[in-house]
Design a protein around this motif. Sequence first.
Motif, PDB file in Angstrom:
ATOM      1  N   PHE B 130       0.940  -1.246   0.071  1.00  0.00           N
ATOM      2  CA  PHE B 130       0.115   0.012   0.070  1.00  0.00           C
ATOM      3  C   PHE B 130       0.876   1.255   0.024  1.00  0.00           C
ATOM      4  CE2 PHE B 130      -2.759   3.189   1.658  1.00  0.00           C
ATOM      5  CZ  PHE B 130      -3.790   3.149   0.656  1.00  0.00           C
ATOM      6  N   LEU B 174      -5.289   0.046  -6.841  1.00  0.00           N
ATOM      7  CA  LEU B 174      -5.873   0.312  -5.385  1.00  0.00           C
ATOM      8  C   LEU B 174      -7.065  -0.896  -5.707  1.00  0.00           C
ATOM      9  CD1 LEU B 174      -6.107   2.004  -3.297  1.00  0.00           C
ATOM     10  CD2 LEU B 174      -7.873   3.215  -4.529  1.00  0.00           C
ATOM     11  N   SER B 175      -7.804  -1.167  -6.739  1.00  0.00           N
ATOM     12  CA  SER B 175      -8.677  -2.623  -6.701  1.00  0.00           C
ATOM     13  C   SER B 175      -7.774  -3.837  -6.407  1.00  0.00           C
ATOM     14  CB  SER B 175      -9.411  -2.547  -7.864  1.00  0.00           C
ATOM     15  OG  SER B 175      -9.826  -1.167  -8.275  1.00  0.00           O
ATOM     16  N   GLY B 178      -6.820  -4.003  -2.916  1.00  0.00           N
ATOM     17  CA  GLY B 178      -8.105  -4.392  -1.949  1.00  0.00           C
ATOM     18  C   GLY B 178      -8.310  -5.917  -2.034  1.00  0.00           C
ATOM     19  N   VAL B 179      -8.362  -6.658  -3.364  1.00  0.00           N
ATOM     20  CA  VAL B 179      -8.534  -7.998  -3.527  1.00  0.00           C
ATOM     21  C   VAL B 179      -7.386  -8.703  -2.649  1.00  0.00           C
ATOM     22  CG1 VAL B 179      -8.774  -9.753  -5.029  1.00  0.00           C
ATOM     23  CG2 VAL B 179      -9.614  -7.453  -5.733  1.00  0.00           C
ATOM     24  N   TYR B 181      -5.519  -7.775  -0.189  1.00  0.00           N
ATOM     25  CA  TYR B 181      -5.787  -7.653   1.221  1.00  0.00           C
ATOM     26  C   TYR B 181      -6.866  -8.564   1.830  1.00  0.00           C
ATOM     27  CZ  TYR B 181      -6.271  -6.047   5.994  1.00  0.00           C
ATOM     28  OH  TYR B 181      -6.165  -6.169   7.284  1.00  0.00           O
ATOM     29  N   GLY B 182      -7.843  -8.707   0.834  1.00  0.00           N
ATOM     30  CA  GLY B 182      -9.072  -9.622   1.216  1.00  0.00           C
ATOM     31  C   GLY B 182      -8.559 -11.085   1.040  1.00  0.00           C
ATOM     32  N   LEU B 187      -0.647  -6.671   3.595  1.00  0.00           N
ATOM     33  CA  LEU B 187       0.154  -5.968   2.389  1.00  0.00           C
ATOM     34  C   LEU B 187       1.709  -5.768   2.490  1.00  0.00           C
ATOM     35  CD1 LEU B 187      -2.579  -3.360   1.771  1.00  0.00           C
ATOM     36  CD2 LEU B 187      -2.262  -5.198   0.422  1.00  0.00           C
TER      37      LEU B 187
ATOM     38  N   LEU C  42     -14.470  -1.419  -2.908  1.00  0.00           N
ATOM     39  CA  LEU C  42     -13.875  -2.933  -2.965  1.00  0.00           C
ATOM     40  C   LEU C  42     -13.110  -3.115  -1.964  1.00  0.00           C
ATOM     41  CD1 LEU C  42     -13.913  -5.299  -4.777  1.00  0.00           C
ATOM     42  CD2 LEU C  42     -11.671  -4.277  -5.851  1.00  0.00           C
ATOM     43  N   ILE C  43     -11.958  -2.375  -1.583  1.00  0.00           N
ATOM     44  CA  ILE C  43     -11.364  -2.414  -0.409  1.00  0.00           C
ATOM     45  C   ILE C  43     -12.093  -2.632   0.850  1.00  0.00           C
ATOM     46  CG2 ILE C  43      -9.527  -1.351   0.945  1.00  0.00           C
ATOM     47  CD1 ILE C  43      -8.159  -0.019  -1.131  1.00  0.00           C
ATOM     48  N   VAL C  46     -14.098  -6.195   0.725  1.00  0.00           N
ATOM     49  CA  VAL C  46     -13.170  -7.268   0.821  1.00  0.00           C
ATOM     50  C   VAL C  46     -12.479  -7.498   2.221  1.00  0.00           C
ATOM     51  CG1 VAL C  46     -13.118  -7.810  -1.714  1.00  0.00           C
ATOM     52  CG2 VAL C  46     -11.354  -6.500  -0.263  1.00  0.00           C
TER      53      VAL C  46
END
Lengths: 144, 515, 115
Positions: B130, B174-175, B178-179, B181-182, B187, C42-43, C46
């Motif tokens: 990040f 950024l997307s 996000g994925v 991290y999910g 990160l 999205l962040i 998820v």
Amino acid sequence: MRDSLILRTTTRVIMPLLLLFSFFELLRGHNEPGGGFVGGLLAAGGLCLYMLAHGVDDARRVLRVDPRVLIGVGLLLALAAGLVPVFQGAPFLTGVWAENKVPGIGKVSTVLLFDVGVYLVVAGTTLLMVLSLAARDEEEDDPC
Amino acid sequence: MNQLVVMPVLIPLACAALSVLASRSARAQGIIGVVGTGALLAASILLLRTVLEHGVLALQIAGWPAPYGITLVADTLSAIMVVLGGITGFAVAIYALVDIDADRREAGFYPMLHVLLMGVCFSFVTGDAFNLYVCFEIMLIASFVLLALGGERMQMEGALKYVTLNLVSSAIFLSALGVLYGLTGTLNLAHLHQLMPGVAAEHPDLVAATAGLFLVSFGIKAGLFPLYFWLPSSYHTPPVAVSAIFAGLLTKVGVYALIRMFTLVFGDLEGAHRLLLILATLTMIAGVLGAVSQYHIRRILSFHIISQIGYMVVGLGLMVSPDPDVRRLGLLAAVFYIAHHIIVKANLFLIGGIVRRLRGTEELRDMGGLYRQMPWLAALFLVPALSLAGIPPLSGFWAKLSLFRAGLQAGQWVVVGAAIAAGVMTLMSMIKIWNEAFWKAPPETDATAAITIEPLDRGRLAVLLVPAVGLAVLTLLIGLFPGFLFDLAGRAAGELLDPTPYLEAVGAVATGGAP
Amino acid sequence: MLIFMAILIGVLYSTGVYLMLRRNVVKLIFGLFLLGHAANLLIFTVGGLVRARPPLAAVGADAPPPDVADPLPQALVLTAIVIGFALTSFFAVLAKRVFLATGTDDTDALKSTES
């Protein structure tokens, strides 16, 4: 809009309040909602109000310093806050607290110093943006 | 000692603050610019020496242990990249003393140059995905301002395209974060490296999709094959000093991010490397074909950036091969290529800028006769130009040679063939510039009528020549004594393939630990 | 809830892309803005959509109580929003300057850097 008596009169009361409140937010930000970012925005908001009431030139006069100076000083303060622990052998940006309490503020720390830097940078950047945009609009003679 | 890692970030930050404070005095800003970038270069060399002596350095900012805090890591690759950033910054700061006009200085050229360098160096030393995004944004916002400073029509159009495509890339980045991290709950790059095998076994398709998002995002920044169109339509619009630092550093940050992500985090994703290899091959060819059709110096050079990016990514793409020797040689070639390319390409832009000043145009058809007027400038141009094309004994030859060897060992005949073809066409267009600008007689029509740039006196020309000569000497040195850079690149490649020292330096990243 | 968020994010992404493909610079800005927000959402999604307590430790305690929300995605989103704000305001000013310099807001007319 620049000639509005109501706006001018209220600004005289509200602007100092906003500036004071911005300091309050800055100091309270350590453990509670607030901090340098919000404080800086509030301070800039106060001066923007003054600008709306009295025009760009008067706002610059009230500010006394160039907003760019605020940015520069703020960056240097934040940098200094990061460097203090380095001289004590701790990693960059580690929080260092002074031994004694200052009345009204509490223990002075590099964290506070950093926040003051953020305050100045945010206020300076916002003012630089708003003042130069507004100056251009005044030149063009049709404020939008 | 570990505190050294943060110096390449702090020095430009301090310089940016100081030159904002000195915004009324162009002279003071110029001095801060040269001294500050000089200090950055010195600090980066010190960092490289320390890394070579003591191995990978890591700094946990504010003392928060990884993976909870932000970690700064300098391994050999990072240190090399930071040194290259310092070299380019220093050269451009000197060049800018003359090249940047008073309006642009007042509007904040120098502070933005420092912020740009800070973003670039920060992205090289960060160990957190990040944080890498934040560094990219710092770098981008500075580059937006630098690109648009001055407000000429061409610049505005170029800036619009550049800003749009780069913001799309940021949104994709950024997307992807996000994925990621999910999926993993972390990160930190070192921590991601440890968790990735388990996650990839559980959700292979999601991991592949995330890797694809990263590939597209960094591919836009680096200028990979179908994603490069913003580059040749913007890089030739700003002043030469700005073009040079963009050409030298910005796309290479994208390549660096690709290398870091696709070795440390997605190192075992064979499909991604295969895709990278294909895209890189197409990039080499597409870029060089674009250059052949151009007659504008900086546009030719911009297309060559794209083609050269292809070479670097080929080195990374060779990780498809299971043979560790090939992988190591490929990464070595990529690192060597980046180092060679940054120096050479920045120099070509600087020399192109001098030509532009002397002739008042960048249109090759309107030029000529420079060889008769200034034979030494012609010779100076030939050093980086022939190096770019890969003529021995210049730096580009060794870069290409190691890449070809890696490709041949991997049995990737098509890739090597494409690389050779692209090299020949690079030579062609370098000869084209040489012929048109230096060798042929100047055209009959009086092109000087269109000159809008103030003419050069001797002192100012000398200032412009200092960085160009310095970079040319560096190119020659790498060419004549390639052993040193080969050792460095080899070490960097070794650390990329076996990141144990990296993980140990980041330290205390225990197994598991996803929240 | 998750399905709803997924649909919402998808709508944001597709609207953003659609707006960016229009020929108008202002719509381009809106499109980019929506893309950024889709990514933020999205962040946030998820990162785990849970009803949980804020991650605050009581005075004197070493760790917050169990079943707290993960604060990291929110910190990430906050950072991304601030950055997005800066970039969008820059882009708005740039679009105005582009309009003043070229006299058009039609992206198809901005081709002079391409030849």
